[in-house]
Each structure stands twice: as structure tokens, then as C-alpha cells.
Enzyme design. Structure first.
Site, PDB file in Angstrom:
ATOM      1  CE  LYS A 115      38.769  37.987  45.066  1.00 16.72           C
ATOM      2  NZ  LYS A 115      38.192  38.836  46.113  1.00 16.72           N
ATOM      3  CE  LYS A 197      34.477  46.241  34.182  1.00 16.03           C
ATOM      4  NZ  LYS A 197      33.557  45.621  35.139  1.00 16.03           N
ATOM      5  CE  LYS A 200      38.538  47.505  42.577  1.00 15.96           C
ATOM      6  NZ  LYS A 200      38.074  47.958  43.853  1.00 15.96           N
TER       7      LYS A 200
END
Ligand code: TRP
Length: 334
Positions: A115, A197, A200
């Protein structure tokens, strides 16, 4: 233990739109857990602000997520579904546990590294201590089990280390949580890259079906799904795109892969993709209708928010008072 049941805690961020993968892989299987566990599902809005958010959008999404969980069938009388920011114990415990966590431990967290690379202009202290807040979420409720994805395992390990460290100094204060390994849901892959995968945060919106996608969008994304040139509907690793579509079909219809392969023997990919789109719509449409119905019932949702925050506060305060005493904070005068 609460009401003779083990405690289960999980948190979800309201950032990004939940996908069919989140639903078939996790949410759908959580519905039955409330019989066995005392479940807490927090909308972790305090975690969300470690990345800059638009306040209006965050507030809206947080409510939408809470509503979605109820619409999906998590009974809010049995499952404590609440906003993290409504229970101040999270922040209070987090401060205390910060003082029992080493910089070196937090420096090793791969999510922090990822991040901070992604948000290089905003590497704030909250992003760094994010895992301590997560540990506080879990330990505040003395959770026995935590259903988490593989990406959160490192944070759960840290939570266990912090709990054990604290217990070794002060005695048995915290339940040391385990990862919940239950019936695993279907693992749904991206429609555009079936080796990845469904996520979102995928940059390509065609890779994911979002829970609130309308039927036309769902059909279009299914028709565009990446397959192969084998021209046969078989369930095998050599055909990851087709395999993923079969998995989705199975999860939506509760059929087995064998049944689906037999059902579509000799059919073309076009027909199969249409059929997959249709079963997805048949699962998501009722969910979307229920979300729409609940959204109109402001009084009901508000009462859930209020009552569940009170319930969460009750258990949080119990743990917090115990911890405050242990570390030497003066007793409150009542
Ligand atoms: N960090 C988790 C995620 O991004 C969300 C989360 C916050 C969580 N607190 C938690 C998950 C406690 C499980 C338990 O997915």
C-alpha cells in the site's frame, strides 16, 4: 464465549464494490455460521481512512455494505453487524496495543509495503499501524475464530503474537484467535484473466461481476469472458477460463461440475456463457431487489445500526476495562 458459543469476528471495508467472488466465496457461506458462533461483522470504516476517501462516498458505501449483508441473509438479530467507528473501544484498545507492538513487526507487513508503494504520496502513520487496529478489532471481542483470506493471514499471525505477548505479561486477558477454516466457498477467478482471483480492486471492470451490476452488464461481461480455442466444455486445469465459468455455474445452481459438463456436452461457448450469465442474474437479482427494499426502510436499518452498536459496545467495554486495569490506568469513579 458468549451465550455458550464461540465468538467469530470479521471485518469488511466498504471501499470498492463487492464482487460475485466475494459473495460466492465468502458471504454466502457465512449465513449458516450464526447457529454455531456468536458472530460480529464490522464495517471497518476506521481502516478505510488510511487511504484518502471522499467523505460522502465513504458514508454511502458503508451503509450500502451494511445493508447488503442483511440483504444477503445475515440476520442482524443474530449477527452483530455494526460500524467500527460507532464503538470507541476499537480506537482505545488500538492505542494500548500500539505500545505492545514493535516497529520491526509492522515493517515486515507485506500489505503495508504494497500500500505504501501504491499511495507513495500518503504514507501515513495509520497505514503503518493498520494491523494493530485490526488486532484490536479481533481481541476486543475475544474472538476465537476469524474468517480471513490468505492476504490477511500475516495480520492474523501478528494479532496472535500481540495477544500472546500481552497475556504473557498480564495473565490470560485475550483469547488467542485462530483462522476460521470452514467449508470453503467457491474460488472465483477474473473473467478476463482466469489465473487471477476476481477482485474488487481489479482495474479492468470486465474481469469482475459486481453484486450490484444490472442484468445487461452481467450478460455482457459473461459473453466477453476469456476462454480458449478448445471448443469443448470440460472441467480441467488446461482450460482455466471454462473451468472458472463452470465453477460459477455450480456455485449459483448448487450443481456439481460433472452435472454441468454433461448438461452442456456438445454445446458451444456462446450458449454456455449465456447460461452462466442467466444463473448469475437469477442469484443476484433477488439480492439486488432485497437491497432496494431495505434501502427504503430507513427506520429499520437505523434501528439495526443503533442496536448492534450498543451490543458491540457492551462486549467491547468489558474487554477494554479489563485491559485498562491490567496496564495500570486508574479506576473510574462511578
Ligand atoms: N484488513 C481486512 C481486509 O482488508 C479487514 C479487517 C479489518 C478485518 N479488521 C478485521 C478482517 C478483523 C478480519 C478481522 O480485508
Amino acid at each position: 464465549m458468549i451465550n455458550d458459543k464461540k465468538v467469530l469476528f470479521s471485518g469488511m471495508q466498504a471501499t470498492g464494490n463487492l464482487t460475485l467472488g466475494n459473495y460466492l466465496g465468502a458471504l454466502k457461506n457465512w449465513i449458516t455460521l450464526s447457529d454455531e458462533y456468536e458472530c460480529f461483522y464490522s464495517v471497518v470504516d476506521m481502516h478505510s481512512i488510511t487511504v484518502r476517501q471522499d467523505p460522502q462516498i465513504l458514508r454511502k458505501r458503508a451503509r450500502a455494505l451494511l445493508t447488503l449483508y442483511i440483504a444477503a441473509g445475515l440476520d442482524p438479530e443474530k449477527n452483530c453487524i455494526y460500524y467500527q467507528s460507532h464503538v470507541s473501544g476499537h480506537a482505545e484498545l488500538s492505542w494500548i496495543l500500539n505500545c505492545y507492538t514493535y516497529m520491526g513487526e509492522l515493517n515486515r507487513m507485506t500489505q503495508f509495503k504494497d500500500k505504501s508503494a501504491k499511495h507513495a504520496d500518503n504514507i501515513n502513520a495509520g497505514l503503518f499501524t493498520y494491523p494493530v487496529l485490526m488486532a484490536s478489532d479481533i481481541l476486543l471481542f475475544q474472538a476465537d475464530v476469524v474468517p480471513v483470506g490468505i492476504d490477511q493471514m500475516q495480520h492474523l499471525e501478528l494479532t496472535r503474537d500481540i495477544a500472546q505477548r500481552f497475556n504473557s505479561i498480564y495473565g490470560d486477558v485475550f483469547t488467542v484467535p485462530e483462522a476460521y477454516i470452514g467449508k470453503v466457498g467457491a474460488k472465483i477467478m477474473s473473467l478476463q484473466d482466469p489465473t487471477k482471483k476476481m477482485s474488487k480492486s481489479d482495474e479492468n471492470p470486465n474481469g469482475s461481476i459486481y453484486l450490484l451490476d444490472d442484468p445487461d452488464t452481467i450478460m455482457r461481461k459473461c459473453k466477453r469472458a476469456v476462454t480458449d480455442s478448445e471448443a469443448q466444455i470440460l472441467y480441467r486445469d488446461e482450460q482455466p477460463g471454462v473451468k472458472n465459468l463452470i465453477d460459477i455455474y455450480c456455485a449459483c445452481t448448487n450443481k456439481t461440475a460433472d452435472e454441468v459438463v454433461r448438461e452442456f456436452a456438445g454445446k458451444g461457448y456462446g450458449d454456455f456463457k449465456t447460461a452462466v450469465g442467466e444463473v448469475i442474474v437469477s442469484v443476484l437479482k433477488p439480492l439486488q431487489d432485497e437491497v432496494a427494499r431495505l434501502e427504503k426502510d430507513k427506520v429499520y436499518i437505523d434501528s439495526i445500526i443503533k442496536n448492534n452498536a450498543e451490543k458491540a459496545n457492551y462486549y467491547a467495554t468489558k474487554t477494554l476495562c479489563k485491559v485498562q486495569r491490567k496496564v495500570g490506568f486508574p479506576d473510574r469513579i462511578r
